[in-house]
Design a protein around this motif. Structure first.
Motif, mmCIF file in Angstrom:
data_model
loop_
_atom_site.group_PDB
_atom_site.id
_atom_site.type_symbol
_atom_site.label_atom_id
_atom_site.label_comp_id
_atom_site.label_asym_id
_atom_site.label_seq_id
_atom_site.Cartn_x
_atom_site.Cartn_y
_atom_site.Cartn_z
ATOM 1 N N ALA B 17 0.827 -1.208 0.000
ATOM 2 C CA ALA B 17 0.000 0.000 0.000
ATOM 3 C C ALA B 17 0.860 1.256 0.000
ATOM 4 O O ALA B 17 0.552 2.235 -0.678
ATOM 5 N N ALA B 18 1.957 1.226 0.746
ATOM 6 C CA ALA B 18 2.789 2.423 0.890
ATOM 7 C C ALA B 18 3.635 2.700 -0.346
ATOM 8 O O ALA B 18 3.912 3.856 -0.668
ATOM 9 N N HIS B 19 4.062 1.648 -1.043
ATOM 10 C CA HIS B 19 5.054 1.846 -2.105
ATOM 11 C C HIS B 19 4.576 1.451 -3.494
ATOM 12 O O HIS B 19 5.348 1.535 -4.447
ATOM 13 N N GLU B 20 3.325 1.036 -3.598
ATOM 14 C CA GLU B 20 2.800 0.602 -4.893
ATOM 15 C C GLU B 20 2.955 1.703 -5.961
ATOM 16 O O GLU B 20 3.426 1.454 -7.069
ATOM 17 N N GLY B 21 2.570 2.914 -5.584
ATOM 18 C CA GLY B 21 2.648 4.045 -6.512
ATOM 19 C C GLY B 21 4.074 4.323 -6.945
ATOM 20 O O GLY B 21 4.347 4.532 -8.132
ATOM 21 N N MET B 22 4.985 4.308 -5.989
ATOM 22 C CA MET B 22 6.389 4.598 -6.286
ATOM 23 C C MET B 22 6.971 3.546 -7.229
ATOM 24 O O MET B 22 7.652 3.880 -8.202
ATOM 25 N N VAL B 23 6.669 2.283 -6.951
ATOM 26 C CA VAL B 23 7.216 1.198 -7.781
ATOM 27 C C VAL B 23 6.650 1.281 -9.208
ATOM 28 O O VAL B 23 7.389 1.208 -10.191
ATOM 29 N N LEU B 24 5.338 1.489 -9.306
ATOM 30 C CA LEU B 24 4.714 1.553 -10.633
ATOM 31 C C LEU B 24 5.221 2.759 -11.418
ATOM 32 O O LEU B 24 5.518 2.660 -12.614
ATOM 33 N N ARG B 25 5.339 3.901 -10.736
ATOM 34 C CA ARG B 25 5.795 5.133 -11.393
ATOM 35 C C ARG B 25 7.229 4.958 -11.924
ATOM 36 O O ARG B 25 7.519 5.271 -13.070
ATOM 37 N N THR B 26 8.097 4.407 -11.075
ATOM 38 C CA THR B 26 9.485 4.204 -11.487
ATOM 39 C C THR B 26 9.557 3.210 -12.645
ATOM 40 O O THR B 26 10.288 3.440 -13.620
ATOM 41 N N ALA B 27 8.786 2.140 -12.528
ATOM 42 C CA ALA B 27 8.792 1.129 -13.597
ATOM 43 C C ALA B 27 8.279 1.717 -14.909
ATOM 44 O O ALA B 27 8.814 1.431 -15.986
ATOM 45 N N TYR B 28 7.278 2.577 -14.802
ATOM 46 C CA TYR B 28 6.715 3.190 -16.006
ATOM 47 C C TYR B 28 7.741 4.101 -16.682
ATOM 48 O O TYR B 28 7.872 4.112 -17.903
ATOM 49 N N ARG B 29 8.482 4.872 -15.871
ATOM 50 C CA ARG B 29 9.499 5.762 -16.453
ATOM 51 C C ARG B 29 10.632 4.951 -17.080
ATOM 52 O O ARG B 29 11.229 5.355 -18.058
ATOM 53 N N LEU B 30 10.917 3.819 -16.494
ATOM 54 C CA LEU B 30 12.024 3.010 -17.024
ATOM 55 C C LEU B 30 11.603 2.216 -18.263
ATOM 56 O O LEU B 30 12.423 1.933 -19.132
ATOM 57 N N LEU B 31 10.326 1.850 -18.332
ATOM 58 C CA LEU B 31 9.879 0.976 -19.416
ATOM 59 C C LEU B 31 9.038 1.694 -20.468
ATOM 60 O O LEU B 31 8.870 1.181 -21.574
ATOM 61 N N ASN B 32 8.466 2.847 -20.091
ATOM 62 C CA ASN B 32 7.704 3.663 -21.042
ATOM 63 C C ASN B 32 6.465 2.945 -21.580
ATOM 64 O O ASN B 32 6.029 3.219 -22.694
ATOM 65 N N ARG B 33 5.956 1.989 -20.844
ATOM 66 C CA ARG B 33 4.708 1.320 -21.254
ATOM 67 C C ARG B 33 4.018 0.798 -19.999
ATOM 68 O O ARG B 33 4.615 0.037 -19.229
#
Lengths: 147, 166
Positions: B17-33
């Motif tokens: 719950a605490a880090h879901e947003g951070m992980v998804l956001r970082t992954a999105y910036r790294l993968l661009n999809r």
């Protein structure tokens, strides 16, 4: 100072060290402008809303998919089993069919046929009567020999 | 060491719950999809679940590190396809055209995909996530000077990439 060195200073937030070169180099000034605009744009990514809840939704979908797959599998198994069940009567019907074509022999008589029957059920001439029973399954036909 | 459970509550759920947003956001910036980012985020939390009893120190740093590793694995697998997409995605340069912030952001996302693994990761952690050079270095397990070097080179590459497509 070469442009290559200036670029790295600008990119490393050390613009002050490249002031002299920047005064004379329009190309590096343009790059400096670009770097600043990019820094603002990259920073603004942080404030962007992402559908973060979709990770949870995706996880929630998985058990439903598993349950649906299990249900389909169960239906297939039940259907397959129900198709296989009538095989026994079909196999049993083979000797009965053969028996109908042969002259009547006491050994082939089924216990049911030993029950006393009304005269109206006896075939004319005292011969065996072959009753062919169709079932919902086109592959299964039941033959019944009647005295 | 991070406990698997605390006072009967599930620590794992709290961390997600605490880090879901951070992980998804970082992954999105790294993968661009987004779809790839969601897959990567699931993988990250699966690893978190498996290693919950073995994580030492700040779980956020651990999550950043695992996110970067998972995303780099993803990125390697689809590198060739991604390169083809980029050629299609960016229009021809127009010297008269001043780009908007949205256009710049789109170009930057595509430009990130052209960077090397370490350069891209440094830009995402340092410039997008806003981590310090020291934090970025700790996550990547490298010296701060290495991070500074990667960042400088990556920023110049991105600036040239954006300029060439304006």
């Amino acid at each position: 100072m070469r442009c290559q060195d200036c670029e790295l200073l600008l990119a490393g937030d050390e613009d002050a060290l490249a002031e002299d070169h920047l005064r004379d180099c329009a190309e590096c000034r343009a790059l400096q402008k670009e770097l600043r605009a990019n820094a603002l744009a990259l920073n603004s990514f942080r404030d962007e809303e992402l559908p973060s809840s979709r990770i949870t939704e995706r996880r929630a979908v998985l058990p439903w998919l598993a349950a649906a797959a299990a249900a389909v599998l169960l239906v297939l198994i039940v259907h397959q089993t129900s198709r296989q069940r009538p095989i026994h009567p079909q196999q049993a019907s083979v000797p009965m069919t053969v028996a109908a074509k042969l002259p009547p022999k006491p050994a082939l008589k089924l216990p049911v046929r030993r029950k006393p029957k009304p005269a109206s059920h006896v075939a004319p001439g005292g011969q065996l009567l072959l009753v062919k029973m169709l079932t919902p399954d086109p592959d299964v036909v039941v033959y019944w020999l009647v005295d | 060491m991070f406990p698997r459970e605390r006072d009967g509550g599930i620590v794992f759920e709290e961390l997600v719950a605490a880090h879901e947003g951070m992980v998804l956001r970082t992954a999105y910036r790294l993968l661009n999809r987004l779809e790839d980012a969601q897959d990567a985020a699931q993988e990250v939390f699966l690893r978190l679940f498996r290693n919950l009893g073995r994580i030492e120190g700040d779980p956020k740093a651990w999550l950043y590190r695992v996110t970067v590793n998972v995303c780099n694995d993803h990125h390697r697998k689809r590198m060739q396809v991604s390169e083809l997409d980029q050629h299609r995605a960016d229009p021809a340069p127009d010297p008269e055209h001043a780009i908007t912030l949205d256009e710049r952001k789109r170009l930057l996302m595509n430009g990130l995909a052209t960077l090397g693994e370490r350069e891209r990761t440094c830009v995402v952690l340092r410039d997008i996530e806003g981590l310090s050079t020291a934090e970025t270095a700790a996550i990547l397990g490298v010296e701060e000077g290495t991070v500074r070097s990667h960042i400088s080179v990556a920023r110049v590459k991105l600036a040239k990439y954006v300029r060439s497509r304006q």
